[in-house]
Design a protein around this motif. Structure first.
Motif, PDB file in Angstrom:
ATOM      1  N   TYR A  84     -19.672  34.638  30.769  1.00 21.96           N
ATOM      2  CA  TYR A  84     -18.874  34.385  29.644  1.00 21.96           C
ATOM      3  C   TYR A  84     -18.343  33.448  29.417  1.00 21.96           C
ATOM      4  CZ  TYR A  84     -16.584  34.927  24.514  1.00 21.96           C
ATOM      5  OH  TYR A  84     -16.150  35.174  24.011  1.00 21.96           O
ATOM      6  N   LEU A  85     -16.517  33.450  29.927  1.00 27.39           N
ATOM      7  CA  LEU A  85     -15.522  32.771  30.669  1.00 27.39           C
ATOM      8  C   LEU A  85     -16.290  31.486  31.000  1.00 27.39           C
ATOM      9  CD1 LEU A  85     -12.924  35.212  31.689  1.00 27.39           C
ATOM     10  CD2 LEU A  85     -13.431  34.684  29.400  1.00 27.39           C
ATOM     11  N   ALA A  86     -16.631  31.831  31.663  1.00 31.81           N
ATOM     12  CA  ALA A  86     -16.911  29.800  31.948  1.00 31.81           C
ATOM     13  C   ALA A  86     -18.061  29.116  31.305  1.00 31.81           C
ATOM     14  CB  ALA A  86     -17.804  30.355  33.486  1.00 31.81           C
ATOM     15  N   ALA A  87     -18.612  29.829  30.480  1.00 35.19           N
ATOM     16  CA  ALA A  87     -19.917  29.143  29.259  1.00 35.19           C
ATOM     17  C   ALA A  87     -18.779  28.840  28.120  1.00 35.19           C
ATOM     18  CB  ALA A  87     -20.833  30.251  28.930  1.00 35.19           C
ATOM     19  N   TRP A  88     -17.964  29.730  27.542  1.00 31.83           N
ATOM     20  CA  TRP A  88     -17.468  29.409  27.008  1.00 31.83           C
ATOM     21  C   TRP A  88     -15.843  29.349  26.946  1.00 31.83           C
ATOM     22  CZ3 TRP A  88     -21.899  32.482  26.723  1.00 31.83           C
ATOM     23  CH2 TRP A  88     -22.617  31.812  26.310  1.00 31.83           C
ATOM     24  N   GLY A  89     -14.852  30.254  27.830  1.00 33.88           N
ATOM     25  CA  GLY A  89     -13.795  30.227  27.510  1.00 33.88           C
ATOM     26  C   GLY A  89     -13.393  29.144  28.304  1.00 33.88           C
ATOM     27  N   GLY A  90     -13.869  27.966  28.750  1.00 34.41           N
ATOM     28  CA  GLY A  90     -13.148  27.027  29.607  1.00 34.41           C
ATOM     29  C   GLY A  90     -12.982  27.384  31.165  1.00 34.41           C
ATOM     30  N   LEU A  91     -12.998  28.199  31.775  1.00 41.41           N
ATOM     31  CA  LEU A  91     -12.786  28.361  33.333  1.00 41.41           C
ATOM     32  C   LEU A  91     -13.202  27.761  34.245  1.00 41.41           C
ATOM     33  CD1 LEU A  91     -12.738  32.280  33.680  1.00 41.41           C
ATOM     34  CD2 LEU A  91     -10.465  30.906  33.309  1.00 41.41           C
ATOM     35  N   SER A  92     -13.624  27.081  35.282  1.00 39.91           N
ATOM     36  CA  SER A  92     -14.480  26.013  36.064  1.00 39.91           C
ATOM     37  C   SER A  92     -15.413  26.986  36.439  1.00 39.91           C
ATOM     38  CB  SER A  92     -13.415  25.808  36.869  1.00 39.91           C
ATOM     39  OG  SER A  92     -14.448  25.411  38.278  1.00 39.91           O
ATOM     40  N   PRO A  93     -16.244  26.320  36.634  1.00 41.47           N
ATOM     41  CA  PRO A  93     -18.259  27.224  37.051  1.00 41.47           C
ATOM     42  C   PRO A  93     -17.842  27.932  38.355  1.00 41.47           C
ATOM     43  CG  PRO A  93     -18.683  25.155  35.865  1.00 41.47           C
ATOM     44  CD  PRO A  93     -16.818  25.331  35.826  1.00 41.47           C
ATOM     45  N   TRP A  94     -16.965  26.730  39.386  1.00 43.22           N
ATOM     46  CA  TRP A  94     -16.609  27.646  40.463  1.00 43.22           C
ATOM     47  C   TRP A  94     -16.184  28.990  40.934  1.00 43.22           C
ATOM     48  CZ3 TRP A  94     -18.644  24.994  44.107  1.00 43.22           C
ATOM     49  CH2 TRP A  94     -18.609  23.447  44.077  1.00 43.22           C
ATOM     50  N   ILE A  95     -15.184  29.161  39.319  1.00 40.30           N
ATOM     51  CA  ILE A  95     -15.214  31.065  39.108  1.00 40.30           C
ATOM     52  C   ILE A  95     -16.857  31.842  39.501  1.00 40.30           C
ATOM     53  CG2 ILE A  95     -15.485  30.895  36.628  1.00 40.30           C
ATOM     54  CD1 ILE A  95     -13.086  32.185  39.472  1.00 40.30           C
ATOM     55  N   LEU A  96     -17.770  31.475  39.677  1.00 37.81           N
ATOM     56  CA  LEU A  96     -18.987  32.056  39.374  1.00 37.81           C
ATOM     57  C   LEU A  96     -19.155  32.266  40.881  1.00 37.81           C
ATOM     58  CD1 LEU A  96     -21.262  30.606  36.593  1.00 37.81           C
ATOM     59  CD2 LEU A  96     -19.783  33.202  36.541  1.00 37.81           C
ATOM     60  N   LEU A  97     -18.700  32.170  41.669  1.00 38.17           N
ATOM     61  CA  LEU A  97     -18.673  31.992  43.099  1.00 38.17           C
ATOM     62  C   LEU A  97     -18.099  33.313  43.739  1.00 38.17           C
ATOM     63  CD1 LEU A  97     -19.004  29.005  44.893  1.00 38.17           C
ATOM     64  CD2 LEU A  97     -20.969  29.971  44.233  1.00 38.17           C
ATOM     65  N   PHE A  98     -17.277  33.916  42.798  1.00 33.10           N
ATOM     66  CA  PHE A  98     -16.279  34.596  43.503  1.00 33.10           C
ATOM     67  C   PHE A  98     -17.322  36.257  43.117  1.00 33.10           C
ATOM     68  CE2 PHE A  98     -13.717  38.212  42.945  1.00 33.10           C
ATOM     69  CZ  PHE A  98     -12.525  38.027  43.617  1.00 33.10           C
ATOM     70  N   PRO A  99     -17.651  36.776  42.605  1.00 31.16           N
ATOM     71  CA  PRO A  99     -18.389  37.952  42.501  1.00 31.16           C
ATOM     72  C   PRO A  99     -19.746  37.906  43.632  1.00 31.16           C
ATOM     73  CG  PRO A  99     -18.930  37.604  40.481  1.00 31.16           C
ATOM     74  CD  PRO A  99     -17.499  36.338  40.970  1.00 31.16           C
ATOM     75  N   PRO A 100     -20.365  36.705  44.505  1.00 37.64           N
ATOM     76  CA  PRO A 100     -21.448  36.956  45.717  1.00 37.64           C
ATOM     77  C   PRO A 100     -20.569  36.591  46.648  1.00 37.64           C
ATOM     78  CG  PRO A 100     -22.080  34.834  43.461  1.00 37.64           C
ATOM     79  CD  PRO A 100     -20.651  35.495  43.049  1.00 37.64           C
ATOM     80  N   ALA A 101     -18.927  36.510  46.833  1.00 39.08           N
ATOM     81  CA  ALA A 101     -18.739  35.692  47.980  1.00 39.08           C
ATOM     82  C   ALA A 101     -17.914  37.837  48.175  1.00 39.08           C
ATOM     83  CB  ALA A 101     -17.418  35.170  47.608  1.00 39.08           C
TER      84      ALA A 101
END
Length: 359
Positions: free
Chosen positions: A212-229
């Motif tokens: 949600y934060l990456a899509a509408w909050g302006g965060l970098s999409p790279w943040i989505l790699l944190f949970p899988p890592a």
């Protein structure tokens, strides 16, 4: 006000010198010594008042392997006893410093927890129960023998009258532990499968707010790699070290006991949910999965259990601490409505091992 805050910040950021570090360590050591001293003084005060409220109280000295015991705990399932208190060498029958406790006259069933050995071996534990008729103003000696058996002998009095230990009636609970089959018939495979599903669920729950934060909050999409890592790191840690404690205890059992353990695990048995896992209640052991670790607790090695609310959880979590003969402690946490399952596990341990000391 800003100047005061700046001065406070500068003071907090100032590196400590050698004398300041030594002073802080000295204060901490002094605080610990004061806590120990206050605890001993409180035990002496309770013991001093005990003969006043129970006239003719018997005095029981604690021995281990022929010498006065220096560390130990006592609880009574029948009768009343004071906390153990130190006896100076001048007042001890053996001429050495040791522990003793008062016991109210009458039928008594006392469970004693000894810390075996002295010095570095003091972490090892042994427990046992003695039942006898305490005489008025009598003196007794409770001895931990080399074989691990606890016995009582008469030190001063007319005669020693031993009593048969009464079996504790089964305690009724609101509900019985749920009996289920494990996901896998192999203990390690069942643990790894359940941990994989738990870590995967945590990863997905973490992806939802970050997505949600990456899509509408302006965060970098790279943040989505944190949970899988994070999932990968936790999974590798679980595969490498999650079963280390379980295997260490399992290797100490006989082959016949290992085979019986696996057979009991494969049959339907009570399974109770705990925080981040579950506890398998087997006829002679507990197998627990908690926080990415698998543990095996043989019930005959349990010497003490305690039920308490950890301070930092504000009553949300209730913890059952299980202490075994090696001195190791296992913590089983029950959160939320799962706290009602803690008495089930406690009654299970108590029913399989009647020598357990409860705090």
């Amino acid at each position: 006000m800003d100047k005061v805050m700046q001065e406070i910040q500068a003071f907090m950021e100032k590196p400590l010198s050698g004398p300041e570090i030594a002073l802080i360590l000295a204060v901490l050591v002094l605080f610990l010594l004061l806590v120990v001293w206050a605890d001993q003084r409180r035990a002496r005060a309770k013991a001093k008042k005990f003969p006043q409220s129970h006239p003719g109280a018997a005095l029981v000295y604690l021995y281990q392997e022929g010498r006065p015991a220096l560390r130990g705990r006592v609880s009574c399932s029948k009768g009343k006893a004071s906390p153990p208190f130190p006896v100076p060498a001048s007042r001890h029958p053996a001429g050495e410093k040791g522990l003793a406790f008062y016991l109210a006259p009458g039928p008594s069933a006392v469970t004693v927890l000894f810390y075996r050995g002295r010095g570095g071996d003091g972490a090892a534990l042994a427990s046992g129960q003695v039942s006898f008729q305490a005489e008025k103003n009598g003196e007794y000696r409770v001895q931990l023998q080399p074989g691990g058996r606890v016995a009582v002998s008469l030190q001063k009095g007319s005669r020693l009258e031993l009593l048969e230990p009464e079996p504790e009636p089964p305690r009724r609970t609101r509900e019985e532990p749920p009996v289920r089959r494990p996901v896998s018939l192999d203990v390690v495979r069942d643990f790894r499968l359940r941990e994989f599903l738990r870590l995967l669920a945590c990863c997905l729950f973490l992806l939802l707010p970050l997505g949600y934060l990456a899509a509408w909050g302006g965060l970098s999409p790279w943040i989505l790699l944190f949970p899988p890592a994070l999932f990968l790191v936790a999974f590798c840690k679980m595969m490498a070290a999650g079963t280390r404690g379980y295997r260490r205890v399992l290797e100490g059992l006989t082959p016949q006991r290992q085979e019986r353990l696996l057979r009991d695990f494969q049959q339907p048995h009570p399974i109770v949910r705990i925080s981040s896992g579950e506890a398998h209640l087997l006829p002679d052991s507990l197998i627990c999965r908690s926080n990415g670790r698998l543990t095996l607790i043989p019930l005959e090695e349990v010497v003490a259990v305690s039920d308490r609310h950890p301070r930092k959880t504000y009553g949300v979590v209730r913890s059952l601490t299980v202490q075994v003969a090696s001195g190791r402690k296992y913590h089983l946490d029950f959160a939320g409505f799962r706290k009602r399952d803690l008495p089930l596990v406690l009654d299970w341990i108590r029913g399989k091992n009647g020598r357990v000391l409860e705090e």
